[in-house]
Design a protein around this motif. Structure first.
Motif, PDB file in Angstrom:
ATOM      1  N   SER A 129       0.842  -1.200   0.000  1.00  0.00           N
ATOM      2  CA  SER A 129       0.000   0.000   0.000  1.00  0.00           C
ATOM      3  C   SER A 129       0.873   1.245   0.000  1.00  0.00           C
ATOM      4  N   ASP A 130       0.300   2.322  -0.496  1.00  0.00           N
ATOM      5  CA  ASP A 130       1.003   3.601  -0.455  1.00  0.00           C
ATOM      6  C   ASP A 130       0.050   4.679   0.025  1.00  0.00           C
ATOM      7  N   ASN A 131       0.584   5.849   0.304  1.00  0.00           N
ATOM      8  CA  ASN A 131      -0.249   6.951   0.762  1.00  0.00           C
ATOM      9  C   ASN A 131      -0.399   8.022  -0.317  1.00  0.00           C
ATOM     10  N   GLY A 132      -0.393   7.584  -1.574  1.00  0.00           N
ATOM     11  CA  GLY A 132      -0.581   8.489  -2.702  1.00  0.00           C
ATOM     12  C   GLY A 132      -2.051   8.732  -2.985  1.00  0.00           C
ATOM     13  N   ASP A 133      -2.337   9.145  -4.220  1.00  0.00           N
ATOM     14  CA  ASP A 133      -3.710   9.477  -4.614  1.00  0.00           C
ATOM     15  C   ASP A 133      -4.575   8.259  -4.921  1.00  0.00           C
ATOM     16  N   GLY A 134      -3.962   7.096  -5.051  1.00  0.00           N
ATOM     17  CA  GLY A 134      -4.729   5.890  -5.365  1.00  0.00           C
ATOM     18  C   GLY A 134      -4.946   5.727  -6.853  1.00  0.00           C
ATOM     19  N   PHE A 135      -5.677   4.675  -7.204  1.00  0.00           N
ATOM     20  CA  PHE A 135      -5.977   4.364  -8.602  1.00  0.00           C
ATOM     21  C   PHE A 135      -7.170   5.192  -9.070  1.00  0.00           C
ATOM     22  N   SER A 136      -7.170   5.551 -10.342  1.00  0.00           N
ATOM     23  CA  SER A 136      -8.323   6.260 -10.893  1.00  0.00           C
ATOM     24  C   SER A 136      -9.491   5.289 -11.024  1.00  0.00           C
ATOM     25  N   THR A 137     -10.703   5.827 -11.007  1.00  0.00           N
ATOM     26  CA  THR A 137     -11.909   5.006 -11.154  1.00  0.00           C
ATOM     27  C   THR A 137     -11.889   4.273 -12.481  1.00  0.00           C
ATOM     28  N   LYS A 138     -11.440   4.947 -13.524  1.00  0.00           N
ATOM     29  CA  LYS A 138     -11.367   4.334 -14.857  1.00  0.00           C
ATOM     30  C   LYS A 138     -10.407   3.144 -14.855  1.00  0.00           C
ATOM     31  N   TYR A 139      -9.255   3.311 -14.219  1.00  0.00           N
ATOM     32  CA  TYR A 139      -8.267   2.230 -14.173  1.00  0.00           C
ATOM     33  C   TYR A 139      -8.782   1.031 -13.390  1.00  0.00           C
ATOM     34  N   LEU A 140      -9.498   1.294 -12.319  1.00  0.00           N
ATOM     35  CA  LEU A 140     -10.016   0.211 -11.483  1.00  0.00           C
ATOM     36  C   LEU A 140     -11.011  -0.684 -12.228  1.00  0.00           C
ATOM     37  N   MET A 141     -11.576  -0.200 -13.327  1.00  0.00           N
ATOM     38  CA  MET A 141     -12.559  -0.986 -14.085  1.00  0.00           C
ATOM     39  C   MET A 141     -11.920  -2.169 -14.810  1.00  0.00           C
ATOM     40  N   ASN A 142     -10.698  -2.018 -15.338  1.00  0.00           N
ATOM     41  CA  ASN A 142     -10.016  -3.075 -16.101  1.00  0.00           C
ATOM     42  C   ASN A 142      -8.510  -3.063 -15.875  1.00  0.00           C
ATOM     43  N   PRO A 143      -8.036  -3.189 -14.667  1.00  0.00           N
ATOM     44  CA  PRO A 143      -6.606  -3.004 -14.418  1.00  0.00           C
ATOM     45  C   PRO A 143      -5.717  -4.134 -14.936  1.00  0.00           C
ATOM     46  N   PHE A 144      -6.282  -5.303 -15.180  1.00  0.00           N
ATOM     47  CA  PHE A 144      -5.454  -6.459 -15.522  1.00  0.00           C
ATOM     48  C   PHE A 144      -5.465  -6.803 -17.011  1.00  0.00           C
ATOM     49  N   ASN A 145      -6.080  -5.961 -17.821  1.00  0.00           N
ATOM     50  CA  ASN A 145      -6.050  -6.183 -19.272  1.00  0.00           C
ATOM     51  C   ASN A 145      -4.716  -5.707 -19.830  1.00  0.00           C
ATOM     52  N   ASP A 146      -4.173  -6.452 -20.789  1.00  0.00           N
ATOM     53  CA  ASP A 146      -2.930  -6.032 -21.444  1.00  0.00           C
ATOM     54  C   ASP A 146      -3.115  -4.640 -22.038  1.00  0.00           C
ATOM     55  N   GLY A 147      -2.122  -3.797 -21.857  1.00  0.00           N
ATOM     56  CA  GLY A 147      -2.141  -2.469 -22.450  1.00  0.00           C
ATOM     57  C   GLY A 147      -2.820  -1.406 -21.606  1.00  0.00           C
ATOM     58  N   VAL A 148      -3.459  -1.780 -20.507  1.00  0.00           N
ATOM     59  CA  VAL A 148      -4.123  -0.804 -19.646  1.00  0.00           C
ATOM     60  C   VAL A 148      -3.094  -0.266 -18.653  1.00  0.00           C
ATOM     61  N   THR A 149      -2.913   1.049 -18.658  1.00  0.00           N
ATOM     62  CA  THR A 149      -1.928   1.675 -17.770  1.00  0.00           C
ATOM     63  C   THR A 149      -2.355   3.081 -17.414  1.00  0.00           C
ATOM     64  N   GLU A 150      -1.867   3.561 -16.295  1.00  0.00           N
ATOM     65  CA  GLU A 150      -2.075   4.957 -15.903  1.00  0.00           C
ATOM     66  C   GLU A 150      -0.804   5.777 -16.123  1.00  0.00           C
ATOM     67  N   LYS A 151       0.279   5.114 -16.502  1.00  0.00           N
ATOM     68  CA  LYS A 151       1.558   5.788 -16.677  1.00  0.00           C
ATOM     69  C   LYS A 151       1.702   6.279 -18.117  1.00  0.00           C
ATOM     70  N   SER A 152       2.245   7.481 -18.269  1.00  0.00           N
ATOM     71  CA  SER A 152       2.426   8.034 -19.611  1.00  0.00           C
ATOM     72  C   SER A 152       3.455   7.246 -20.413  1.00  0.00           C
ATOM     73  N   ASN A 153       4.431   6.651 -19.734  1.00  0.00           N
ATOM     74  CA  ASN A 153       5.452   5.874 -20.429  1.00  0.00           C
ATOM     75  C   ASN A 153       5.304   4.370 -20.192  1.00  0.00           C
ATOM     76  N   GLY A 154       4.158   3.949 -19.671  1.00  0.00           N
ATOM     77  CA  GLY A 154       3.943   2.531 -19.355  1.00  0.00           C
ATOM     78  C   GLY A 154       3.424   1.747 -20.546  1.00  0.00           C
ATOM     79  N   ASN A 155       3.545   0.427 -20.468  1.00  0.00           N
ATOM     80  CA  ASN A 155       3.034  -0.423 -21.549  1.00  0.00           C
ATOM     81  C   ASN A 155       1.863  -1.286 -21.095  1.00  0.00           C
ATOM     82  N   GLY A 156       1.539  -1.262 -19.811  1.00  0.00           N
ATOM     83  CA  GLY A 156       0.356  -1.957 -19.328  1.00  0.00           C
ATOM     84  C   GLY A 156       0.462  -3.468 -19.292  1.00  0.00           C
ATOM     85  N   ILE A 157       1.674  -3.988 -19.090  1.00  0.00           N
ATOM     86  CA  ILE A 157       1.784  -5.450 -19.007  1.00  0.00           C
ATOM     87  C   ILE A 157       2.169  -5.947 -17.622  1.00  0.00           C
ATOM     88  N   GLY A 158       2.592  -5.068 -16.719  1.00  0.00           N
ATOM     89  CA  GLY A 158       3.065  -5.479 -15.403  1.00  0.00           C
ATOM     90  C   GLY A 158       2.024  -6.220 -14.577  1.00  0.00           C
TER      91      GLY A 158
END
Length: 195
Positions: A129-158
């Motif tokens: 856990s962290d004490n940041g802003d948390g995940f966006s509502t949009k991201y929480l809808m499909n976080p485990f799909n390939d290509g889904v990321t909140e990072k500008s330089n991310g690839n969404g596979i982690g």
């Protein structure tokens, strides 16, 4: 050392050079095969959870040492020593490392990341856990799909890869917000490990 000695082979006859080169190649093949076998043996080993996480924390603290406002901690419990997960150590370390990286980047390297380990008779839970802003509502809808990321330089596979690896051993991963971002990993526990 063997490769370096090849340069001095020019003083030998063609036949002798061929014999030495053949021997060097054979020694290198044997060494490569032994190293490969050793890596395979180690990668199949069940993860000692607390030890694996402690290794990653050392690595991450070194990696982020210039970020003085970033704190990464493990809530240790004496009874969590030598608990083994139904996942190899390399995979567990990769998953934890990726989650810590994501968290640190999302908080712009300012904040706290806490890791806790809980266990029962059948399962081990790792909470990051962290004490940041948390995940966006949009991201929480499909976080485990390939290509889904909140990072500008991310690839969404982690997280997608983490879920696949954990599912392969009947484990799971979930994410949610609770005073920041939370990643909860569940893995089957190995009760008796015979080495």
């Amino acid at each position: 050392a063997l490769k370096t000695s090849r340069t001095e082979l020019s003083k030998l006859s063609e036949d002798e050079r061929l014999k030495v080169n053949t021997a060097i190649n054979r020694i290198e093949d044997i060494a490569y095969t032994l190293l490969k076998k050793k890596r395979e043996d180690l990668s199949d080993r069940p993860a000692d959870v607390q030890s694996s996480i402690e290794h990653i924390l050392i690595e991450k603290r070194m990696q982020y040492r210039q970020h003085k406002d970033l704190k990464i901690s493990l809530n240790k419990k004496d009874d969590n020593f030598s608990i083994f997960a139904r996942l190899d150590s390399t995979s567990l370390k990769n998953i934890i490392s990726n989650i810590i990286n994501n968290s640190a980047e999302a908080m712009s390297f300012k904040g706290e990341i806490q890791i806790g380990i809980e266990r029962n008779q059948q399962e081990i839970s790792i909470r990051i856990s962290d004490n940041g802003d948390g995940f966006s509502t949009k991201y929480l809808m499909n976080p485990f799909n390939d290509g889904v990321t909140e990072k500008s330089n991310g690839n969404g596979i982690g997280l997608s890869q983490a879920k696949k690896q954990l599912h392969s051993v009947n484990g799971d991963i979930e994410i949610f917000n609770e005073d920041g971002a939370v990643v909860l990993i569940s893995i089957g526990r190995i009760r008796h490990l015979y080495v």
